[in-house]
Scaffold this motif. Structure first.
Motif, short mmCIF file in Angstrom:
data_model
loop_
_atom_site.label_atom_id
_atom_site.label_comp_id
_atom_site.label_asym_id
_atom_site.label_seq_id
_atom_site.Cartn_x
_atom_site.Cartn_y
_atom_site.Cartn_z
N GLU A 155 23.72 142.32 62.98
CA GLU A 155 24.88 141.63 62.41
C GLU A 155 25.89 141.28 63.50
O GLU A 155 26.45 140.19 63.51
CB GLU A 155 25.57 142.54 61.38
N VAL A 156 26.11 142.23 64.39
CA VAL A 156 27.13 142.02 65.42
C VAL A 156 26.65 140.99 66.44
O VAL A 156 27.39 140.10 66.85
CB VAL A 156 27.50 143.36 66.10
N ARG A 157 25.39 141.10 66.85
CA ARG A 157 24.87 140.15 67.85
C ARG A 157 24.84 138.73 67.31
O ARG A 157 25.12 137.78 68.02
CB ARG A 157 23.47 140.56 68.28
N SER A 158 24.47 138.61 66.04
CA SER A 158 24.41 137.25 65.49
C SER A 158 25.80 136.70 65.20
O SER A 158 25.96 135.50 65.02
CB SER A 158 23.59 137.26 64.20
N GLY A 159 26.78 137.59 65.14
CA GLY A 159 28.14 137.14 64.86
C GLY A 159 28.41 136.95 63.38
O GLY A 159 29.48 136.51 62.98
N ARG A 160 27.41 137.26 62.54
CA ARG A 160 27.57 137.05 61.10
C ARG A 160 28.65 137.95 60.51
O ARG A 160 29.32 137.59 59.56
CB ARG A 160 26.25 137.33 60.38
N ALA A 161 28.73 139.16 61.07
CA ALA A 161 29.67 140.12 60.50
C ALA A 161 31.08 139.97 61.05
O ALA A 161 31.99 140.64 60.62
CB ALA A 161 29.17 141.54 60.75
N ASN A 162 31.23 139.06 62.03
CA ASN A 162 32.56 138.89 62.63
C ASN A 162 33.50 138.23 61.63
O ASN A 162 33.11 137.31 60.93
CB ASN A 162 32.47 138.04 63.89
N PHE A 163 34.70 138.69 61.61
CA PHE A 163 35.66 138.18 60.64
C PHE A 163 37.05 138.21 61.24
O PHE A 163 37.43 139.17 61.90
CB PHE A 163 35.59 139.05 59.38
N THR A 164 37.79 137.14 61.03
CA THR A 164 39.16 137.06 61.55
C THR A 164 40.15 137.29 60.42
O THR A 164 40.09 136.61 59.40
CB THR A 164 39.42 135.68 62.18
N LEU A 165 41.01 138.26 60.61
CA LEU A 165 42.03 138.54 59.60
C LEU A 165 43.10 137.45 59.64
O LEU A 165 43.16 136.67 60.59
CB LEU A 165 42.69 139.90 59.89
N LYS A 166 43.94 137.43 58.60
CA LYS A 166 45.01 136.45 58.57
C LYS A 166 45.96 136.64 59.76
O LYS A 166 46.58 135.71 60.23
CB LYS A 166 45.79 136.57 57.27
N SER A 167 46.05 137.88 60.22
CA SER A 167 46.93 138.17 61.35
C SER A 167 46.34 137.66 62.66
O SER A 167 46.99 137.72 63.69
CB SER A 167 47.16 139.68 61.44
N GLY A 168 45.10 137.21 62.65
CA GLY A 168 44.46 136.71 63.87
C GLY A 168 43.58 137.76 64.52
O GLY A 168 42.83 137.46 65.45
N LYS A 169 43.68 139.00 64.05
CA LYS A 169 42.89 140.07 64.65
C LYS A 169 41.42 139.89 64.26
O LYS A 169 41.11 139.59 63.11
CB LYS A 169 43.40 141.40 64.11
N GLN A 170 40.55 140.08 65.23
CA GLN A 170 39.12 139.94 64.98
C GLN A 170 38.52 141.30 64.66
O GLN A 170 38.70 142.26 65.40
CB GLN A 170 38.44 139.38 66.23
N ILE A 171 37.84 141.39 63.54
CA ILE A 171 37.19 142.63 63.19
C ILE A 171 35.74 142.35 62.84
O ILE A 171 35.34 141.20 62.69
CB ILE A 171 37.89 143.35 62.01
N THR A 175 34.47 140.85 55.25
CA THR A 175 34.75 139.47 54.82
C THR A 175 35.08 139.42 53.34
O THR A 175 36.07 138.81 52.94
CB THR A 175 33.51 138.58 55.09
N LEU A 176 34.23 140.07 52.54
CA LEU A 176 34.44 140.05 51.09
C LEU A 176 35.74 140.75 50.72
O LEU A 176 36.55 140.23 49.94
CB LEU A 176 33.25 140.74 50.40
N ARG A 177 35.93 141.91 51.32
CA ARG A 177 37.12 142.71 51.01
C ARG A 177 38.41 141.93 51.31
O ARG A 177 39.33 141.93 50.52
CB ARG A 177 37.08 143.99 51.85
N ASN A 178 38.43 141.25 52.44
CA ASN A 178 39.64 140.55 52.83
C ASN A 178 39.80 139.18 52.17
O ASN A 178 40.81 138.52 52.36
CB ASN A 178 39.71 140.43 54.35
#
Lengths: 288, 138
Positions: A155-171, A175-178
């Motif tokens: 997930e991490v290597r493919s970047g699929r799980a990467n998600f940017t919060l409204k604050s701009g922070k990358q986590i 995705t669903l939760r936010n």
């Protein structure tokens, strides 16, 4: 009952106040439901053992990382071939086969850099629950890799799980939760509606399940939890309006009549005091 | 007195479904959550959605909701089985041990399509059932 001569506008002012309080109750309930839904929403299990959180390196940290690399290896520290040559120069041994997949080159280079110098900064963060990964798609530090399961690494290597919060922070993950948000307040005549929704396309599969996986409902349980709260907030809104009206003078019976009309009151039957109407006016201006 | 949980409600729900002979004959089985890939269509899947406890005046009301879906290769068959489920559960007087049933009612529908591991299109048809039960507080 001393109804007296009443002005229809006065009753409409009372209704306005009641409506405002009910809208407020609905908004508060919807916000609480969204909060509960976020708590219920499942997050993909990508860590081994206990729950952790991953984050992307910030641009400043990435710059520091690049500087450290340059200090260690000079300007030539750019490609996997150079790194492999350096590794052999330091540690000897047989030359290793370099990753042919261009998506894996960054990771391969990163692993080799770490094997050359474990002191490279930014591999594991100070917070024991937070592990740092290297920014950019396809990069994953070996230290972070140790905390992830096989699904998590993919997930991490493919970047699929990467998600940017409204604050701009990358986590990583969430995705669903936010994505669970509260929609605007909609009113159609006497009906007032506010929606808690998610725009993520796979949310319905999570909520209702599929042929392959059981559902993990998160929106409907949140709605069930706030059902009682919603009822008590509406009661509170009516009581507060009644109290407010009572404070104005003669309008004690308004809420009582609204709740249980004894004999079908007309609009003009409901007494509303001028003090109450005046109390609704914003200071220094008229009613909006 | 011990407060009985949603386990008894689930047990009663499944017993009611299995008790309907035409329904039992029409499907290959009843499964919780999801069915194994090799199970033949159509089959019924049930899953608990929520079950908050409402403590009031010396009694506990459990407002339990279950999703009950039919998975079928044919939408007509799936709809027919869903109609049998509706007939069995909607306003049914199901008996839950240790609890008195207040209502058992269908409160929502769902119709969706999916693709199984063999690439076949499958229809997911069903609805959400709410079961309210009452029992004396512990």
């Amino acid at each position: 009952m001393a109804a007296g001569k009443q002005n229809p506008i006065e009753f409409s002012q009372f209704k306005l106040e009641l409506r405002r309080r009910i809208e407020e109750a609905i908004t508060k309930t919807a916000e609480h439901a969204a909060f509960l839904a976020r708590e219920e929403a499942p997050v993909r299990k990508i860590f081994k053992g206990s729950r952790r959180s991953l984050r992307q390196l910030s641009s400043v940290e990435l710059k520091a990382e690049q500087t450290s690399r340059r200090n260690l290896f000079g300007d030539k520290a750019q490609g996997p071939i150079f790194i492999e040559r350096e590794r052999q120069r330091f540690f000897g041994g047989q030359p290793r086969v370099l990753p042919s997949n261009p998506n894996l080159r960054g990771f391969g280079r990163r692993s080799q850099l770490n094997s050359l110098s474990p002191q490279l900064p930014g591999v594991v963060g100070g917070n024991p629950r937070q592990t740092t990964i290297i920014g950019g798609q396809g990069f994953l530090s070996p230290s972070a890799e140790g905390h992830l399961n096989s699904k998590g690494r993919a997930e991490v290597r493919s970047g699929r799980a990467n998600f940017t919060l409204k604050s701009g922070k990358q986590i990583v993950g969430g995705t669903l939760r936010n994505s669970i948000t509260v929609g605007p307040l909609e009113s159609h005549g006497s009906k007032i509606k506010q929606t808690v929704f998610t725009s993520v396309h796979y949310a319905k599969y999570v909520e209702f399940g599929t042929r392959h996986a059981a559902g993990q409902p998160f929106l409907r349980p949140a709605l069930a939890k706030v059902r009682e709260e919603y009822r008590s907030r509406i009661i509170q809104a009516v009581q507060q309006t009644r109290k407010h009206a009572a404070a104005g003078g003669k309008a004690v019976e308004i809420a009582g009549r609204l709740r249980a009309p004894a004999a079908a009151p007309t609009r003009n039957d409901i007494p509303v005091s001028m003090e109450f109407i005046e109390s609704l006016r914003p200071k220094g201006g008229g009613m909006s | 007195m011990t407060v009985s949980t949603t386990a008894q409600i689930k047990q009663s729900l499944v017993a009611a479904l299995r008790g309907n002979t035409p329904l039992k004959n029409a499907v290959s089985g009843f499964y919780e959550g999801f069915a194994a890939p090799n199970k033949p269509y159509p089959f019924v899947v049930y899953n608990m959605v929520y079950a908050p406890y409402d403590f009031a005046w010396g009694s506990v009301i459990l407002r339990t909701a279950f999703d009950v879906y039919v998975f079928g290769e044919n939408s007509v068959d799936a709809n027919n089985v869903d109609a049998l489920i509706l007939q069995t559960l909607h306003n049914a007087d199901i008996s839950v041990s240790g609890q008195s049933t207040l209502i058992c009612r269908r409160v929502g529908d769902l119709s969706s399509q999916d693709i199984d591991e063999e690439g076949k299109k499958v229809y997911q048809i069903g609805g959400t059932y709410e079961i309210w039960t009452d029992q004396p507080d512990a």
